[in-house]
Design a protein around this motif. Structure first.
Motif, PDB file in Angstrom:
ATOM      1  N   ILE A 174       0.817  -1.213   0.000  1.00  0.00           N
ATOM      2  CA  ILE A 174       0.000   0.000   0.000  1.00  0.00           C
ATOM      3  C   ILE A 174       0.849   1.261   0.000  1.00  0.00           C
ATOM      4  N   PHE A 175       1.865   1.310   0.866  1.00  0.00           N
ATOM      5  CA  PHE A 175       2.598   2.550   1.093  1.00  0.00           C
ATOM      6  C   PHE A 175       3.937   2.624   0.374  1.00  0.00           C
ATOM      7  N   GLY A 176       4.431   1.508  -0.125  1.00  0.00           N
ATOM      8  CA  GLY A 176       5.762   1.519  -0.713  1.00  0.00           C
ATOM      9  C   GLY A 176       6.820   1.253   0.338  1.00  0.00           C
ATOM     10  N   LYS A 177       7.988   1.831   0.180  1.00  0.00           N
ATOM     11  CA  LYS A 177       9.096   1.594   1.097  1.00  0.00           C
ATOM     12  C   LYS A 177       8.759   2.122   2.487  1.00  0.00           C
ATOM     13  N   LEU A 178       8.990   1.272   3.498  1.00  0.00           N
ATOM     14  CA  LEU A 178       8.710   1.631   4.881  1.00  0.00           C
ATOM     15  C   LEU A 178       9.889   1.263   5.780  1.00  0.00           C
ATOM     16  N   GLU A 179       9.934   1.879   6.940  1.00  0.00           N
ATOM     17  CA  GLU A 179      10.912   1.521   7.953  1.00  0.00           C
ATOM     18  C   GLU A 179      10.495   0.218   8.618  1.00  0.00           C
ATOM     19  N   THR A 180      11.442  -0.712   8.764  1.00  0.00           N
ATOM     20  CA  THR A 180      11.141  -1.978   9.435  1.00  0.00           C
ATOM     21  C   THR A 180      10.992  -1.737  10.930  1.00  0.00           C
ATOM     22  N   PRO A 181       9.943  -2.276  11.553  1.00  0.00           N
ATOM     23  CA  PRO A 181       9.747  -2.045  12.992  1.00  0.00           C
ATOM     24  C   PRO A 181      10.876  -2.655  13.808  1.00  0.00           C
ATOM     25  N   PRO A 182      11.253  -2.004  14.899  1.00  0.00           N
ATOM     26  CA  PRO A 182      12.233  -2.605  15.815  1.00  0.00           C
ATOM     27  C   PRO A 182      11.606  -3.805  16.516  1.00  0.00           C
ATOM     28  N   ASN A 183      12.422  -4.607  17.153  1.00  0.00           N
ATOM     29  CA  ASN A 183      11.950  -5.826  17.805  1.00  0.00           C
ATOM     30  C   ASN A 183      11.425  -5.515  19.209  1.00  0.00           C
ATOM     31  N   TRP A 184      10.307  -4.769  19.257  1.00  0.00           N
ATOM     32  CA  TRP A 184       9.653  -4.492  20.531  1.00  0.00           C
ATOM     33  C   TRP A 184       8.181  -4.244  20.266  1.00  0.00           C
ATOM     34  N   ASP A 185       7.394  -4.454  21.303  1.00  0.00           N
ATOM     35  CA  ASP A 185       5.952  -4.305  21.157  1.00  0.00           C
ATOM     36  C   ASP A 185       5.531  -2.859  21.386  1.00  0.00           C
ATOM     37  N   PRO A 186       4.615  -2.351  20.579  1.00  0.00           N
ATOM     38  CA  PRO A 186       4.120  -0.992  20.787  1.00  0.00           C
ATOM     39  C   PRO A 186       3.353  -0.892  22.098  1.00  0.00           C
ATOM     40  N   SER A 187       3.326   0.300  22.672  1.00  0.00           N
ATOM     41  CA  SER A 187       2.713   0.500  23.975  1.00  0.00           C
ATOM     42  C   SER A 187       1.190   0.509  23.883  1.00  0.00           C
ATOM     43  N   GLU A 188       0.544  -0.168  24.840  1.00  0.00           N
ATOM     44  CA  GLU A 188      -0.918  -0.123  24.911  1.00  0.00           C
ATOM     45  C   GLU A 188      -1.413   1.281  25.234  1.00  0.00           C
TER      46      GLU A 188
END
Length: 360
Positions: free
Chosen positions: A213-227
């Motif tokens: 959908i968006f094209g090139k993106l930054e790969t997420p770091p190996n951590w969970d997003p905050s609730e």
């Protein structure tokens, strides 16, 4: 255990659903609606000019079918879409839609769907189909899906090939997945059925569809997003003017994942993605391990999670893909689509900045 013999409800209740499950669903529905039947449907100011906000879409199962409807209704505002184990647009209008749109039996008549689409376009109920040509569209059908048979998503591919250019269309049909969300490293086995519907198939579906959908993106770091980044959205306040809230079959609230960089002052500067859940997901907190919030957090994308709810004839709270909320359910006049579009247009005010999942 005793079972209740009912017609199948797509992507949820089946003819062998235990009676105790149906009773629990009904009990969860009635008390809340008896109390709110006389409550005004909306406090949203419909008289003021609304912003037209570009956004992208994704959805699984009945939510995937909802994506097809939303995409066709408002294609001029859509940056991209993903349909996971859903169905082609207008499938709910077919004579034997329950079997055709689940099991491809009888086979889906794609020409009939194209005819219905043309009729809706001429009536101004959907955006011009010519605007679909370059919209990135991701389609997924698991080879072992026993709820939405592979033939259904093959028909979705044939349908959208009529409108979307080849370079904008991506079909993934080679993953041995059952029915559910597909992840890389989290959930049950890839071909597990009737469990959490989160399937570890060693395939990052969220990342793949986001990149398409968006094209090139930054790969997420190996951590969970905050609730604490998951906020309550006052969904009921955005019902169409004059509507009766119970008839919309939507939950009182929705959720939105808002990356820290997109907080209140900057929310409109970030990209917006709308995700529609499958049957039974209404009101539940967004699953944090699917990958959507991880990719969103790394790339400043706000994710709105609208919520459906159970109703008579729709016991599992599926999004309306067959006309439960009215004959124009899959158009720009559909009450569920209108409610979501109202939220999108006023998102900075729709989000409750003081209520988050981390504080529930």
């Amino acid at each position: 255990m005793q079972t209740v013999r009912l017609p199948r409800y797509r992507f949820g209740v089946t003819s062998t659903t235990p009676a105790t499950v149906l009773v629990c669903v009904l009990l969860s529905y009635f008390p809340q609606h008896v109390k709110t039947d006389t409550t005004p449907a909306t406090t949203f100011n419909h008289s003021r000019s609304l912003r037209t906000v570009r956004h992208s879409l994704s959805g699984m199962s009945a939510g995937g079918s909802m994506v097809a409807s939303h995409l066709m209704a408002h294609s001029t505002l859509i940056d991209g879409a993903a349909i996971i184990a859903g169905s082609p647009y207008a499938c709910g209008h077919l004579p034997d839609y329950d079997n055709a749109c689940n099991y491809d039996d009888p086979p889906i008549d794609v020409d009939a769907l194209v005819k219905i689409t043309a009729e809706r376009e001429r009536a101004g109920l959907i955006d011009p189909t010519s605007t679909l040509a370059q919209i990135p569209l991701y389609l997924f059908g698991g080879t072992k899906d026993s709820v939405t048979y592979p033939g259904v998503m093959n028909s979705a591919l044939k349908f959208f090939q009529r409108y979307v250019d080849r370079d904008a269309l991506k079909g993934v049909y080679n993953v041995p997945a059952e029915h559910g969300y597909v992840t890389d490293g989290y959930g049950e086995c890839c071909d597990c059925s009737w469990g959490t519907y989160i399937l570890n198939c060693k395939y990052d579906q969220a990342g793949d569809l986001f990149k398409h959908i968006f094209g090139k993106l930054e790969t997420p770091p190996n951590w969970d997003p905050s609730e604490k980044n998951v906020h309550v959205v006052m969904q009921r306040a955005y019902a169409p003017e004059g509507s009766w809230w119970p008839s919309l079959q939507m939950h009182e609230t929705a959720w939105a994942y808002v990356p820290s960089a997109c907080r209140r002052s900057n929310v409109t500067s970030c990209r917006l993605h709308v995700h529609y859940h499958g049957c039974g997901g209404g009101g539940a907190m967004p699953e944090m391990e699917l990958g959507y919030n991880q990719w969103a957090d790394a790339n400043n994308i706000v994710v709105l999670y609208p919520m459906a709810r159970p109703a008579i004839g729709n016991l599992m709270g599926c999004w309306d893909w067959w006309g439960a909320t009215g004959k124009n359910f899959d158009t720009n006049e559909g009450v569920q689509i209108k409610t979501v579009m109202n939220m999108i247009s006023d998102l900075p005010n729709a989000i409750s900045w003081t209520e988050t999942l981390g504080e529930q």
